[in-house]
Design an enzyme around this catalytic site. Structure first.
Site, PDB file in Angstrom:
ATOM      1  N   ASP A 261       0.881  -1.156   0.000  1.00  0.00           N
ATOM      2  CA  ASP A 261       0.000   0.000   0.000  1.00  0.00           C
ATOM      3  C   ASP A 261       0.924   1.213   0.000  1.00  0.00           C
ATOM      4  O   ASP A 261       1.649   1.444   0.982  1.00  0.00           O
ATOM      5  CB  ASP A 261      -0.874  -0.031   1.266  1.00  0.00           C
ATOM      6  CG  ASP A 261      -1.756   1.198   1.410  1.00  0.00           C
ATOM      7  OD1 ASP A 261      -1.472   2.243   0.782  1.00  0.00           O
ATOM      8  OD2 ASP A 261      -2.735   1.124   2.176  1.00  0.00           O
ATOM      9  N   VAL A 262       0.913   1.988  -1.095  1.00  0.00           N
ATOM     10  CA  VAL A 262       1.914   3.052  -1.230  1.00  0.00           C
ATOM     11  C   VAL A 262       1.724   4.182  -0.219  1.00  0.00           C
ATOM     12  O   VAL A 262       2.612   5.029  -0.081  1.00  0.00           O
ATOM     13  CB  VAL A 262       1.958   3.637  -2.665  1.00  0.00           C
ATOM     14  CG1 VAL A 262       2.385   2.588  -3.673  1.00  0.00           C
ATOM     15  CG2 VAL A 262       0.628   4.289  -3.044  1.00  0.00           C
TER      16      VAL A 262
ATOM     17  N   ASN B 134       2.212   5.746 -10.203  1.00  0.00           N
ATOM     18  CA  ASN B 134       0.925   5.663 -10.902  1.00  0.00           C
ATOM     19  C   ASN B 134      -0.261   5.375  -9.987  1.00  0.00           C
ATOM     20  O   ASN B 134      -1.378   5.786 -10.282  1.00  0.00           O
ATOM     21  CB  ASN B 134       1.024   4.587 -11.983  1.00  0.00           C
ATOM     22  CG  ASN B 134      -0.337   4.209 -12.542  1.00  0.00           C
ATOM     23  OD1 ASN B 134      -0.896   4.921 -13.373  1.00  0.00           O
ATOM     24  ND2 ASN B 134      -0.890   3.089 -12.070  1.00  0.00           N
TER      25      ASN B 134
ATOM     26  N   TYR C 264      -9.533  14.520  -4.600  1.00  0.00           N
ATOM     27  CA  TYR C 264      -8.778  14.051  -5.773  1.00  0.00           C
ATOM     28  C   TYR C 264      -8.056  15.220  -6.471  1.00  0.00           C
ATOM     29  O   TYR C 264      -6.850  15.147  -6.762  1.00  0.00           O
ATOM     30  CB  TYR C 264      -9.732  13.358  -6.752  1.00  0.00           C
ATOM     31  CG  TYR C 264      -9.073  12.720  -7.949  1.00  0.00           C
ATOM     32  CD1 TYR C 264      -8.531  11.451  -7.871  1.00  0.00           C
ATOM     33  CD2 TYR C 264      -8.994  13.388  -9.165  1.00  0.00           C
ATOM     34  CE1 TYR C 264      -7.934  10.847  -8.967  1.00  0.00           C
ATOM     35  CE2 TYR C 264      -8.404  12.807 -10.276  1.00  0.00           C
ATOM     36  CZ  TYR C 264      -7.870  11.534 -10.178  1.00  0.00           C
ATOM     37  OH  TYR C 264      -7.277  10.946 -11.273  1.00  0.00           O
TER      38      TYR C 264
ATOM     39  N   LYS D 285      -3.981  15.839  -6.928  1.00  0.00           N
ATOM     40  CA  LYS D 285      -3.287  15.933  -8.221  1.00  0.00           C
ATOM     41  C   LYS D 285      -2.600  17.285  -8.400  1.00  0.00           C
ATOM     42  O   LYS D 285      -1.511  17.367  -8.981  1.00  0.00           O
ATOM     43  CB  LYS D 285      -4.271  15.662  -9.365  1.00  0.00           C
ATOM     44  CG  LYS D 285      -4.847  14.237  -9.358  1.00  0.00           C
ATOM     45  CD  LYS D 285      -3.771  13.167  -9.461  1.00  0.00           C
ATOM     46  CE  LYS D 285      -4.355  11.764  -9.625  1.00  0.00           C
ATOM     47  NZ  LYS D 285      -3.330  10.730  -9.797  1.00  0.00           N
TER      48      LYS D 285
HETATM   49  P1  NAD Z   1      -7.104   1.847 -11.935  1.00  0.00           P
HETATM   50  O1  NAD Z   1      -8.087   1.891 -10.808  1.00  0.00           O
HETATM   51  O2  NAD Z   1      -7.188   0.747 -12.918  1.00  0.00           O
HETATM   52  O3  NAD Z   1      -5.619   1.874 -11.398  1.00  0.00           O
HETATM   53  C1  NAD Z   1      -5.221   2.371 -10.161  1.00  0.00           C
HETATM   54  C2  NAD Z   1      -4.314   1.347  -9.552  1.00  0.00           C
HETATM   55  O4  NAD Z   1      -3.804   1.855  -8.314  1.00  0.00           O
HETATM   56  C3  NAD Z   1      -5.056   0.044  -9.238  1.00  0.00           C
HETATM   57  O5  NAD Z   1      -4.284  -1.038  -9.704  1.00  0.00           O
HETATM   58  C4  NAD Z   1      -5.134   0.053  -7.743  1.00  0.00           C
HETATM   59  O6  NAD Z   1      -5.157  -1.243  -7.171  1.00  0.00           O
HETATM   60  C5  NAD Z   1      -3.869   0.809  -7.385  1.00  0.00           C
HETATM   61  N1  NAD Z   1      -3.915   1.323  -6.034  1.00  0.00           N
HETATM   62  C6  NAD Z   1      -4.935   1.960  -5.409  1.00  0.00           C
HETATM   63  N2  NAD Z   1      -4.608   2.235  -4.157  1.00  0.00           N
HETATM   64  C7  NAD Z   1      -3.340   1.775  -3.981  1.00  0.00           C
HETATM   65  C8  NAD Z   1      -2.449   1.762  -2.889  1.00  0.00           C
HETATM   66  N3  NAD Z   1      -2.790   2.280  -1.703  1.00  0.00           N
HETATM   67  N4  NAD Z   1      -1.227   1.211  -3.056  1.00  0.00           N
HETATM   68  C9  NAD Z   1      -0.877   0.672  -4.238  1.00  0.00           C
HETATM   69  N5  NAD Z   1      -1.691   0.642  -5.300  1.00  0.00           N
HETATM   70  C10 NAD Z   1      -2.910   1.188  -5.167  1.00  0.00           C
HETATM   71  O7  NAD Z   1      -7.246   3.269 -12.647  1.00  0.00           O
HETATM   72  P2  NAD Z   1      -6.268   3.998 -13.678  1.00  0.00           P
HETATM   73  O8  NAD Z   1      -7.132   4.856 -14.498  1.00  0.00           O
HETATM   74  O9  NAD Z   1      -5.388   3.049 -14.360  1.00  0.00           O
HETATM   75  O10 NAD Z   1      -5.443   4.967 -12.704  1.00  0.00           O
HETATM   76  C11 NAD Z   1      -4.037   5.044 -12.733  1.00  0.00           C
HETATM   77  C12 NAD Z   1      -3.612   6.476 -12.413  1.00  0.00           C
HETATM   78  O11 NAD Z   1      -4.034   7.338 -13.470  1.00  0.00           O
HETATM   79  C13 NAD Z   1      -4.216   7.038 -11.127  1.00  0.00           C
HETATM   80  O12 NAD Z   1      -3.234   7.811 -10.447  1.00  0.00           O
HETATM   81  C14 NAD Z   1      -5.310   7.944 -11.647  1.00  0.00           C
HETATM   82  O13 NAD Z   1      -5.618   8.997 -10.746  1.00  0.00           O
HETATM   83  C15 NAD Z   1      -4.679   8.450 -12.920  1.00  0.00           C
HETATM   84  N6  NAD Z   1      -5.634   8.991 -13.890  1.00  0.00           N
HETATM   85  C16 NAD Z   1      -6.531   8.193 -14.528  1.00  0.00           C
HETATM   86  C17 NAD Z   1      -7.415   8.762 -15.441  1.00  0.00           C
HETATM   87  C18 NAD Z   1      -8.430   7.954 -16.198  1.00  0.00           C
HETATM   88  O14 NAD Z   1      -9.227   8.557 -16.932  1.00  0.00           O
HETATM   89  N7  NAD Z   1      -8.452   6.637 -16.100  1.00  0.00           N
HETATM   90  C19 NAD Z   1      -7.366  10.130 -15.700  1.00  0.00           C
HETATM   91  C20 NAD Z   1      -6.433  10.917 -15.031  1.00  0.00           C
HETATM   92  C21 NAD Z   1      -5.569  10.337 -14.133  1.00  0.00           C
END
Ligand code: NAD
Length: 282
Positions: A80-81, A107, A180, A184
């Site tokens: 858990d990061v 990420n 959120y 960011k």
């Molecule tokens: P996702 O939910 O598939 O991926 C997020 C990952 O983070 C998951 O694998 C989850 O298990 C992991 N995670 C959550 N809490 C954690 C913790 N405490 N420790 C370790 N891992 C943890 O969604 P995604 O869209 O792939 O998101 C990845 C990144 O991209 C995130 O930072 C998100 O904010 C950012 N993001 C996504 C979008 C989008 O449209 N999908 C847009 C802007 C930013």
């Protein structure tokens, strides 16, 4: 010589199809969505990859096996990061497996949405804890390893690279998501401050800001025709982004092709930050 003002040196590892050959990478939240695509792209580029996951060992191990089939080393590492002890243990396991680290991709992230009057302190702290503090804890551990190890000019001009995945919401306010958006925006200034602090050490710190990407985090925004049509009013390029769009940007930023890039965010958003409400002249 890797001179201060010299031209980029060229060698087989840099000119070949695998620009990250020999490098070691850690991607947080890499068992799904953007993180998984990033980890795969880094492996395709020749890097050994540590696949961090918080929960769901099966998916993380499956991803690592998929990457090993590309001819690199890959390990799944649970943490858990947001927890300092778990981040430290994750880095220890990664360094045991690979010997060192060249690339960190921050990420991992999550959303816990609520109108401000209904948002609990727990929701606020959880999102800040994972999205912002988690990136700090991982960046700190990576910097310590880059400095401990010293330069590896045979694999990269930089001492190390940190790519921080933020969001278009590092600049676009987002009603109903104050935790959120604050996380960011914080990532953006953390990234720039670290870039300023560490440029003299030849550590590059950069951001990637995704727009709307087709992943589980925002399924409600794209998985019905009505939702997709509504989403398109926010995207001048008129398509949703795919995880591979982000993976390509991260891979480039982590490579020596981007060696002069630090302290800046690359928006990969189909124009979402271009004020689409003014498309027709406002
Ligand atoms: P996702 O939910 O598939 O991926 C997020 C990952 O983070 C998951 O694998 C989850 O298990 C992991 N995670 C959550 N809490 C954690 C913790 N405490 N420790 C370790 N891992 C943890 O969604 P995604 O869209 O792939 O998101 C990845 C990144 O991209 C995130 O930072 C998100 O904010 C950012 N993001 C996504 C979008 C989008 O449209 N999908 C847009 C802007 C930013």
């Amino acid at each position: 010589m890797e001179g201060d003002f010299g031209r980029p040196e060229r060698g087989p590892a840099r000119d070949g199809v695998r620009p990250l050959h020999g490098q070691k990478a850690l991607v947080t939240g890499a068992s799904s969505g953007i993180g998984r695509a990033v980890a795969r792209a880094l492996a395709e580029a020749g890097a050994d990859v540590a696949v961090n996951y918080a929960r769901g060992e099966t998916a993380a191990e499956a991803a690592a096996a998929e990457f090993r089939a590309l001819g690199v080393r890959a390990v799944a590492v649970q943490a858990d990061v947001s927890r300092e002890d778990e981040v430290e243990a994750m880095f220890a396991r990664t360094l045991t497996a690979f010997g060192t680290l060249d690339i960190l991709v921050n990420n991992a992230g999550l959303q816990q949405d609520a109108p401000v009057e209904a948002m609990t302190l727990e929701q606020w702290n959880r999102v800040i804890g994972v999205n912002l503090t988690g990136q700090f804890l991982c960046a700190r551990a990576a910097v310590r390893e880059f400095k401990r190890r010293g330069p590896r000019p045979e694999v990269s001009r930089a001492l190390g690279k940190i790519v921080c995945v933020s969001s278009v919401h590092e600049v676009i306010p987002w009603a109903g998501h104050v935790n959120y958006a604050a996380s960011k925006g914080g990532v953006m200034l953390m990234m720039k401050t670290l870039a300023q602090e560490l440029a003299g050490d030849r550590i590059r710190v950069v951001g990637v800001a995704p727009g709307a990407i087709r992943t589980p985090i925002n399924r409600a925004a794209w998985d019905t025709p009505e939702a997709y049509a509504s989403l398109m009013t926010l995207i001048p390029y008129k398509r949703i982004g795919e995880p591979e769009d982000i993976a390509a940007a991260v891979t480039w930023l982590a490579s020596d092709a981007a060696d002069y890039v630090t302290g800046t965010t690359l928006f990969v958003d189909g124009g979402m930050t271009l004020y689409p409400g003014f498309e027709a002249g406002g």
